[in-house]
Design a protein around this motif. Structure first.
Motif, short mmCIF file in Angstrom:
data_model
loop_
_atom_site.label_atom_id
_atom_site.label_comp_id
_atom_site.label_asym_id
_atom_site.label_seq_id
_atom_site.Cartn_x
_atom_site.Cartn_y
_atom_site.Cartn_z
N ARG A 139 0.84 -1.21 0.00
CA ARG A 139 0.00 0.00 0.00
C ARG A 139 0.87 1.26 0.00
NH1 ARG A 139 -5.14 2.12 2.59
NH2 ARG A 139 -5.15 4.10 1.55
N GLN A 140 1.96 1.24 0.74
CA GLN A 140 2.86 2.40 0.77
C GLN A 140 3.48 2.64 -0.59
OE1 GLN A 140 5.39 1.29 4.05
NE2 GLN A 140 4.08 2.31 5.55
N LEU A 141 3.93 1.57 -1.26
CA LEU A 141 4.49 1.75 -2.59
C LEU A 141 3.42 2.19 -3.57
CD1 LEU A 141 7.06 1.63 -4.31
CD2 LEU A 141 6.44 -0.71 -4.91
N PHE A 142 2.21 1.65 -3.44
CA PHE A 142 1.09 2.03 -4.31
C PHE A 142 0.82 3.54 -4.24
CE2 PHE A 142 -3.47 2.87 -4.81
CZ PHE A 142 -3.67 2.41 -6.10
N SER A 143 1.03 4.12 -3.07
CA SER A 143 0.78 5.56 -2.91
C SER A 143 1.81 6.42 -3.66
CB SER A 143 0.76 5.94 -1.43
OG SER A 143 2.05 5.85 -0.87
N ARG A 144 2.89 5.79 -4.07
CA ARG A 144 3.92 6.48 -4.85
C ARG A 144 3.72 6.09 -6.31
NH1 ARG A 144 8.97 4.31 -2.67
NH2 ARG A 144 9.95 5.77 -4.11
N GLN A 145 3.02 6.92 -7.05
CA GLN A 145 2.52 6.57 -8.38
C GLN A 145 3.59 6.06 -9.35
OE1 GLN A 145 0.47 9.75 -10.39
NE2 GLN A 145 -0.60 8.32 -11.71
N ILE A 146 4.69 6.77 -9.49
CA ILE A 146 5.70 6.39 -10.48
C ILE A 146 6.34 5.04 -10.17
CG2 ILE A 146 7.87 7.06 -11.62
CD1 ILE A 146 5.38 8.74 -12.45
N PRO A 147 6.84 4.81 -8.95
CA PRO A 147 7.43 3.48 -8.67
C PRO A 147 6.42 2.35 -8.86
CG PRO A 147 8.06 5.03 -6.96
CD PRO A 147 7.03 5.72 -7.82
N TRP A 148 5.15 2.58 -8.48
CA TRP A 148 4.15 1.52 -8.64
C TRP A 148 3.91 1.23 -10.12
CZ3 TRP A 148 2.13 -1.79 -5.19
CH2 TRP A 148 1.07 -2.59 -5.62
N GLN A 149 3.80 2.27 -10.92
CA GLN A 149 3.60 2.07 -12.36
C GLN A 149 4.79 1.37 -12.98
OE1 GLN A 149 2.56 5.89 -14.01
NE2 GLN A 149 0.48 5.79 -13.22
N ASP A 150 6.00 1.71 -12.55
CA ASP A 150 7.19 1.02 -13.05
C ASP A 150 7.13 -0.47 -12.70
OD1 ASP A 150 8.15 3.41 -14.05
OD2 ASP A 150 9.60 3.72 -12.40
N LEU A 151 6.71 -0.77 -11.48
CA LEU A 151 6.58 -2.17 -11.06
C LEU A 151 5.53 -2.89 -11.90
CD1 LEU A 151 7.13 -4.55 -9.14
CD2 LEU A 151 5.57 -3.47 -7.48
N MET A 152 4.41 -2.25 -12.14
CA MET A 152 3.36 -2.86 -12.97
C MET A 152 3.89 -3.18 -14.37
SD MET A 152 0.05 -0.51 -11.97
CE MET A 152 -0.90 -1.12 -13.35
N LYS A 153 4.59 -2.24 -14.97
CA LYS A 153 5.14 -2.45 -16.31
C LYS A 153 6.16 -3.58 -16.30
CE LYS A 153 4.47 2.36 -17.60
NZ LYS A 153 5.14 3.66 -17.78
N ARG A 154 6.98 -3.62 -15.26
CA ARG A 154 8.01 -4.67 -15.16
C ARG A 154 7.36 -6.06 -15.09
NH1 ARG A 154 11.09 -2.45 -11.53
NH2 ARG A 154 10.19 -3.32 -9.64
N VAL A 155 6.33 -6.22 -14.26
CA VAL A 155 5.75 -7.57 -14.15
C VAL A 155 5.00 -7.97 -15.41
CG1 VAL A 155 5.63 -7.42 -11.63
CG2 VAL A 155 3.57 -6.92 -12.96
N MET A 156 4.46 -7.01 -16.14
CA MET A 156 3.78 -7.35 -17.40
C MET A 156 4.76 -7.82 -18.47
SD MET A 156 0.52 -4.80 -17.78
CE MET A 156 1.31 -3.25 -17.38
N ARG A 157 6.04 -7.50 -18.31
CA ARG A 157 7.05 -7.96 -19.27
C ARG A 157 7.63 -9.33 -18.91
NH1 ARG A 157 8.75 -2.40 -18.81
NH2 ARG A 157 10.35 -3.08 -17.35
N LEU A 158 7.34 -9.84 -17.73
CA LEU A 158 7.88 -11.14 -17.33
C LEU A 158 7.38 -12.23 -18.27
CD1 LEU A 158 7.50 -10.88 -13.45
CD2 LEU A 158 9.60 -10.68 -14.79
N ASN A 159 8.24 -13.20 -18.50
CA ASN A 159 7.89 -14.28 -19.42
C ASN A 159 8.21 -15.61 -18.75
OD1 ASN A 159 7.56 -16.10 -21.49
ND2 ASN A 159 8.86 -15.03 -22.95
N PHE A 160 7.18 -16.39 -18.51
CA PHE A 160 7.36 -17.71 -17.91
C PHE A 160 7.00 -18.82 -18.91
CE2 PHE A 160 6.96 -14.85 -14.33
CZ PHE A 160 7.99 -15.31 -13.50
N SER A 161 7.10 -18.50 -20.19
CA SER A 161 6.77 -19.50 -21.21
C SER A 161 7.92 -20.48 -21.39
CB SER A 161 6.46 -18.81 -22.54
OG SER A 161 7.64 -18.27 -23.10
#
Length: 163
Positions: A139-161
């Motif tokens: 929740r604390q990281l979520f309140s910091r918009q830029i780091p949270w968005q960076d984290l979201m983008k990073r996990v969407m690029r993960l590939n477990f195929s």
């Protein structure tokens, strides 16, 4: 989203709902399982209708809407040989909060330990206090918009195929 059984750590999720509500969070639960967990989930949904939603029917479309619409995915499984919930969450940019076990430990790296490469919030001792600490950290990281968005983008690029 999943079975409401002991293996999935449902008791931890249910145990922190009052604290989550006090902090202004919303929790969505979808699944069936142990009648005591279902009863508790229904009770919380009645008690906190603006913060807690629970459905005991399985609906794949609704499950994907929950993944896609959630900021974080609570998956404190006591044991988890593989786990697919966190992988689906990654697809949607939903950040997993997991207990360090089995497939969860293999696929989710702690963002607190490595802010540049972490993919979620990992707690290493199975307990209510540790789980709540991880949720509060998210929740604390979520309140910091830029780091949270960076984290979201990073996990969407993960590939477990396999490819």
């Amino acid at each position: 989203v999943g079975r409401l059984v002991e293996q999935k750590g449902v008791e931890l999720i249910l145990s922190i709902i009052p604290e989550c509500v006090r902090a202004g969070m919303q929790v969505v639960l979808l699944g069936i399982g142990d009648p005591k967990y279902e009863a508790a989930a229904f009770q919380y949904a009645r008690q906190y209708p603006h913060n807690i939603y629970y459905s005991s029917r399985f609906d794949d479309r609704l499950a994907h809407q929950i993944y896609a619409g959630s900021d974080a995915f609570l998956m404190p499984s006591y044991f988890e040989p593989c786990g697919i919930g966190q992988l689906i969450g990654f697809k949607y940019g939903t950040i997993p909060i997991v207990y360090k076990t089995g497939g969860l430990a293999d696929t989710v790296s702690d963002v607190q330990a490595d802010p540049q490469k972490g993919s979620g919030f990992v707690f290493g001792r199975f307990g209510q206090k540790e789980f709540l600490t991880a949720v509060v950290a998210a929740r604390q990281l979520f309140s910091r918009q830029i780091p949270w968005q960076d984290l979201m983008k990073r996990v969407m690029r993960l590939n477990f195929s396999w490819v």
